[in-house]
Design an enzyme around this catalytic site. Structure first.
Site, PDB file in Angstrom:
ATOM      1  N   ASP A  39       0.866  -1.189   0.000  1.00 14.35           N
ATOM      2  CA  ASP A  39       0.000   0.000   0.000  1.00 14.35           C
ATOM      3  C   ASP A  39       0.896   1.230   0.000  1.00 14.35           C
ATOM      4  O   ASP A  39       2.072   1.160   0.359  1.00 14.35           O
ATOM      5  CB  ASP A  39      -0.885   0.010   1.259  1.00 14.35           C
ATOM      6  CG  ASP A  39      -2.126   0.886   1.119  1.00 14.35           C
ATOM      7  OD1 ASP A  39      -3.239   0.323   1.027  1.00 14.35           O
ATOM      8  OD2 ASP A  39      -1.991   2.127   1.092  1.00 14.35           O
ATOM      9  N   ASP A  65       3.179   2.124  -4.769  1.00  8.83           N
ATOM     10  CA  ASP A  65       2.307   3.074  -5.455  1.00  8.83           C
ATOM     11  C   ASP A  65       1.890   2.384  -6.749  1.00  8.83           C
ATOM     12  O   ASP A  65       2.725   2.206  -7.649  1.00  8.83           O
ATOM     13  CB  ASP A  65       3.061   4.386  -5.745  1.00  8.83           C
ATOM     14  CG  ASP A  65       2.175   5.383  -6.472  1.00  8.83           C
ATOM     15  OD1 ASP A  65       1.035   5.039  -6.842  1.00  8.83           O
ATOM     16  OD2 ASP A  65       2.632   6.530  -6.674  1.00  8.83           O
ATOM     17  N   VAL A  66       0.633   1.982  -6.842  1.00  7.92           N
ATOM     18  CA  VAL A  66       0.201   1.215  -8.012  1.00  7.92           C
ATOM     19  C   VAL A  66       0.330   2.011  -9.310  1.00  7.92           C
ATOM     20  O   VAL A  66       0.356   1.433 -10.396  1.00  7.92           O
ATOM     21  CB  VAL A  66      -1.255   0.672  -7.868  1.00  7.92           C
ATOM     22  CG1 VAL A  66      -1.377  -0.314  -6.730  1.00  7.92           C
ATOM     23  CG2 VAL A  66      -2.265   1.806  -7.733  1.00  7.92           C
ATOM     24  N   TYR A 158     -14.288   8.376 -11.851  1.00 10.73           N
ATOM     25  CA  TYR A 158     -14.382   7.111 -11.109  1.00 10.73           C
ATOM     26  C   TYR A 158     -15.120   6.061 -11.947  1.00 10.73           C
ATOM     27  O   TYR A 158     -14.649   4.930 -12.107  1.00 10.73           O
ATOM     28  CB  TYR A 158     -15.096   7.356  -9.777  1.00 10.73           C
ATOM     29  CG  TYR A 158     -15.084   6.144  -8.851  1.00 10.73           C
ATOM     30  CD1 TYR A 158     -13.926   5.757  -8.191  1.00 10.73           C
ATOM     31  CD2 TYR A 158     -16.240   5.396  -8.641  1.00 10.73           C
ATOM     32  CE1 TYR A 158     -13.913   4.642  -7.347  1.00 10.73           C
ATOM     33  CE2 TYR A 158     -16.231   4.280  -7.805  1.00 10.73           C
ATOM     34  CZ  TYR A 158     -15.073   3.918  -7.156  1.00 10.73           C
ATOM     35  OH  TYR A 158     -15.057   2.811  -6.333  1.00 10.73           O
ATOM     36  N   LYS A 162     -13.587   2.520 -13.459  1.00 11.36           N
ATOM     37  CA  LYS A 162     -14.087   1.195 -13.085  1.00 11.36           C
ATOM     38  C   LYS A 162     -14.635   0.436 -14.300  1.00 11.36           C
ATOM     39  O   LYS A 162     -14.500  -0.794 -14.381  1.00 11.36           O
ATOM     40  CB  LYS A 162     -15.142   1.317 -11.982  1.00 11.36           C
ATOM     41  CG  LYS A 162     -14.554   1.823 -10.654  1.00 11.36           C
ATOM     42  CD  LYS A 162     -13.483   0.883 -10.123  1.00 11.36           C
ATOM     43  CE  LYS A 162     -12.983   1.274  -8.741  1.00 11.36           C
ATOM     44  NZ  LYS A 162     -11.983   0.336  -8.209  1.00 11.36           N
ATOM     45  N   THR A 193     -16.912   3.503   3.649  1.00  9.99           N
ATOM     46  CA  THR A 193     -15.499   3.517   4.089  1.00  9.99           C
ATOM     47  C   THR A 193     -14.967   4.938   3.931  1.00  9.99           C
ATOM     48  O   THR A 193     -15.721   5.861   3.606  1.00  9.99           O
ATOM     49  CB  THR A 193     -14.615   2.586   3.217  1.00  9.99           C
ATOM     50  OG1 THR A 193     -14.535   3.136   1.893  1.00  9.99           O
ATOM     51  CG2 THR A 193     -15.154   1.178   3.130  1.00  9.99           C
TER      52      THR A 193
HETATM   53  N1  LIG Z   1     -16.262   1.394  -0.527  1.00  9.41           N
HETATM   54  C1  LIG Z   1     -17.131   1.188  -1.523  1.00  9.41           C
HETATM   55  O1  LIG Z   1     -18.336   1.443  -1.405  1.00  9.41           O
HETATM   56  C2  LIG Z   1     -16.634   0.625  -2.820  1.00  9.41           C
HETATM   57  C3  LIG Z   1     -17.595   0.255  -3.779  1.00  9.41           C
HETATM   58  C4  LIG Z   1     -17.171  -0.270  -4.989  1.00  9.41           C
HETATM   59  C5  LIG Z   1     -15.818  -0.437  -5.222  1.00  9.41           C
HETATM   60  N2  LIG Z   1     -14.915  -0.060  -4.264  1.00  9.41           N
HETATM   61  C6  LIG Z   1     -13.510  -0.260  -4.557  1.00  9.41           C
HETATM   62  O2  LIG Z   1     -12.954  -1.121  -3.578  1.00  9.41           O
HETATM   63  C7  LIG Z   1     -11.564  -0.822  -3.417  1.00  9.41           C
HETATM   64  C8  LIG Z   1     -11.259  -0.620  -1.935  1.00  9.41           C
HETATM   65  O3  LIG Z   1     -12.037   0.448  -1.459  1.00  9.41           O
HETATM   66  P1  LIG Z   1     -12.125   0.830   0.091  1.00  9.41           P
HETATM   67  O4  LIG Z   1     -13.506   1.321   0.296  1.00  9.41           O
HETATM   68  O5  LIG Z   1     -11.572  -0.258   0.921  1.00  9.41           O
HETATM   69  O6  LIG Z   1     -11.194   2.111   0.111  1.00  9.41           O
HETATM   70  P2  LIG Z   1     -10.123   2.621   1.181  1.00  9.41           P
HETATM   71  O7  LIG Z   1      -9.951   4.077   0.928  1.00  9.41           O
HETATM   72  O8  LIG Z   1     -10.483   2.168   2.547  1.00  9.41           O
HETATM   73  O9  LIG Z   1      -8.817   1.828   0.698  1.00  9.41           O
HETATM   74  C9  LIG Z   1      -8.120   2.136  -0.453  1.00  9.41           C
HETATM   75  C10 LIG Z   1      -6.669   1.776  -0.204  1.00  9.41           C
HETATM   76  O10 LIG Z   1      -5.952   2.029  -1.411  1.00  9.41           O
HETATM   77  C11 LIG Z   1      -4.733   2.634  -1.048  1.00  9.41           C
HETATM   78  N3  LIG Z   1      -4.217   3.392  -2.184  1.00  9.41           N
HETATM   79  C12 LIG Z   1      -4.719   4.540  -2.711  1.00  9.41           C
HETATM   80  N4  LIG Z   1      -3.944   4.939  -3.725  1.00  9.41           N
HETATM   81  C13 LIG Z   1      -2.946   4.023  -3.838  1.00  9.41           C
HETATM   82  C14 LIG Z   1      -1.840   3.893  -4.695  1.00  9.41           C
HETATM   83  N5  LIG Z   1      -1.571   4.811  -5.643  1.00  9.41           N
HETATM   84  N6  LIG Z   1      -1.015   2.837  -4.535  1.00  9.41           N
HETATM   85  C15 LIG Z   1      -1.253   1.919  -3.561  1.00  9.41           C
HETATM   86  N7  LIG Z   1      -2.277   1.995  -2.709  1.00  9.41           N
HETATM   87  C16 LIG Z   1      -3.117   3.045  -2.851  1.00  9.41           C
HETATM   88  C17 LIG Z   1      -5.060   3.539   0.128  1.00  9.41           C
HETATM   89  O11 LIG Z   1      -3.884   3.875   0.863  1.00  9.41           O
HETATM   90  C18 LIG Z   1      -6.017   2.648   0.892  1.00  9.41           C
HETATM   91  O12 LIG Z   1      -5.313   1.834   1.817  1.00  9.41           O
HETATM   92  C19 LIG Z   1     -11.294   0.405  -4.283  1.00  9.41           C
HETATM   93  O13 LIG Z   1     -10.798  -0.012  -5.542  1.00  9.41           O
HETATM   94  C20 LIG Z   1     -12.675   1.000  -4.467  1.00  9.41           C
HETATM   95  O14 LIG Z   1     -12.769   1.778  -5.645  1.00  9.41           O
HETATM   96  C21 LIG Z   1     -15.287   0.460  -3.072  1.00  9.41           C
END
Ligand SMILES: NC(=O)c1ccc[n+]([C@@H]2O[C@H](COP(=O)([O-])OP(=O)(O)OC[C@H]3O[C@@H](n4cnc5c(N)ncnc54)[C@H](O)[C@@H]3O)[C@@H](O)[C@H]2O)c1
Length: 250
Positions: A39, A65-66, A158, A162, A193
């Protein structure tokens, strides 16, 4: 809880987030041999690694960093070298875009979201393909979103990112099926979240109303991720598994 990941080495990109941490805990419960948590936020994954080590799991915490393709490739190559291979990569890193219509967005707003959500996923797939293609079977699980299947106003970068993840998953699945790499995605509905911190309360209530089973939690998604990461899904590739509390039914 189970043994669906017994003997497997799993890399989790974006492991510090709500979904990433829940997936890490579930992988530990499913008997994973080694977990590599990666992360941007190293402090959070170091704490989560410490907790899982206490439960007897081999866990490493690495900066990633992805959006940086070289760093992603080095992470996969070094994990494969230390553990013999990587059996599964779960791409959960993601960011949201500003809550605004297109004419209010800068090019940078758009590109930043694409660079993490879509290019980051591309980097993960490419790193696995370059390192492990024809070498050992790998399952890649990307995290899409129902926003990649339905259009949301005020969220163009966004949604576009996706939708890109979903289609990239299909193309990658086709390209690497004969070389031992399966590529699937999970498309969650909304589970509150840190991603929703900037959303007004009334927007959140409107989102909740659209989920017949109510809003989800990260734990509601871990079963789908483990299924796609494990051998139980060995004849599944290119699929985007919707787990959304009925959001996309109407
Ligand atoms: N929460 C929702 O409702 C939801 C719904 C659909 C999809 N998603 C997807 O699920 C995934 C996880 O979401 P979440 O709610 O746990 O979010 P979150 O914000 O809790 O976690 C995201 C994580 O990604 C890390 N991150 C951000 N940019 C980064 C980078 N450049 N390199 C490496 N790490 C990086 C952050 O540090 C964080 O730990 C995401 O892809 C999000 O788009 C979430």
């Amino acid at each position: 809880m189970g043994s669906r990941l017994e003997g497997k080495t799993v890399v989790l990109a974006g492991a510090g987030g709500a979904l990433g941490s829940a997936v890490a805990r579930r992988c530990a419960e499913e008997g994973v041999r080694a977990l590599v948590l990666a992360d941007l936020n190293v402090e959070v994954i170091a704490a989560s690694a410490e907790e899982l080590r206490g439960a007897g799991v081999t866990v490493e915490a690495e900066h990633l960093d992805v959006a940086d393709g070289d760093e992603f490739e080095a992470l996969i190559a070094s994990a494969a070298e230390r553990h013999g291979t990587v059996d599964a990569l779960v791409n959960t890193a993601g960011i949201v875009s500003p809550n605004a219509r297109i004419h209010h967005l800068s090019t940078q707003d758009f590109e930043r979201t694409i660079s993490v959500n879509l290019t980051g996923t591309f980097h993960g797939i490419r790193a696995v393909a370059r390192t492990l293609r024809k070498r050992s079977p790998v399952s890649i699980v990307n995290i899409g979103s129902v926003s990649g299947l339905t259009a949301w106003a005020y969220a163009a970068p966004y949604c576009a990112s996706k939708a890109g993840v979903i289609h990239l998953t299909r193309v990658a699945a086709l390209e690497y099926a004969k070389e031992g790499i399966r590529v699937n995605a999970v498309c969650p509905g909304t589970f509150p979240t840190a991603l929703h911190e900037t959303l007004p309360a009334e927007a959140m209530r409107a989102i909740e109303d659209k989920h017949p089973l109510g809003l989800g939690s990260p734990e509601d998604l871990t079963g789908a991720v483990v299924y796609l990461a494990s051998d139980e899904s060995r004849w599944v590739t290119g699929h985007s598994l919707v787990v959304d509390g009925g959001y996309s039914l109407p």
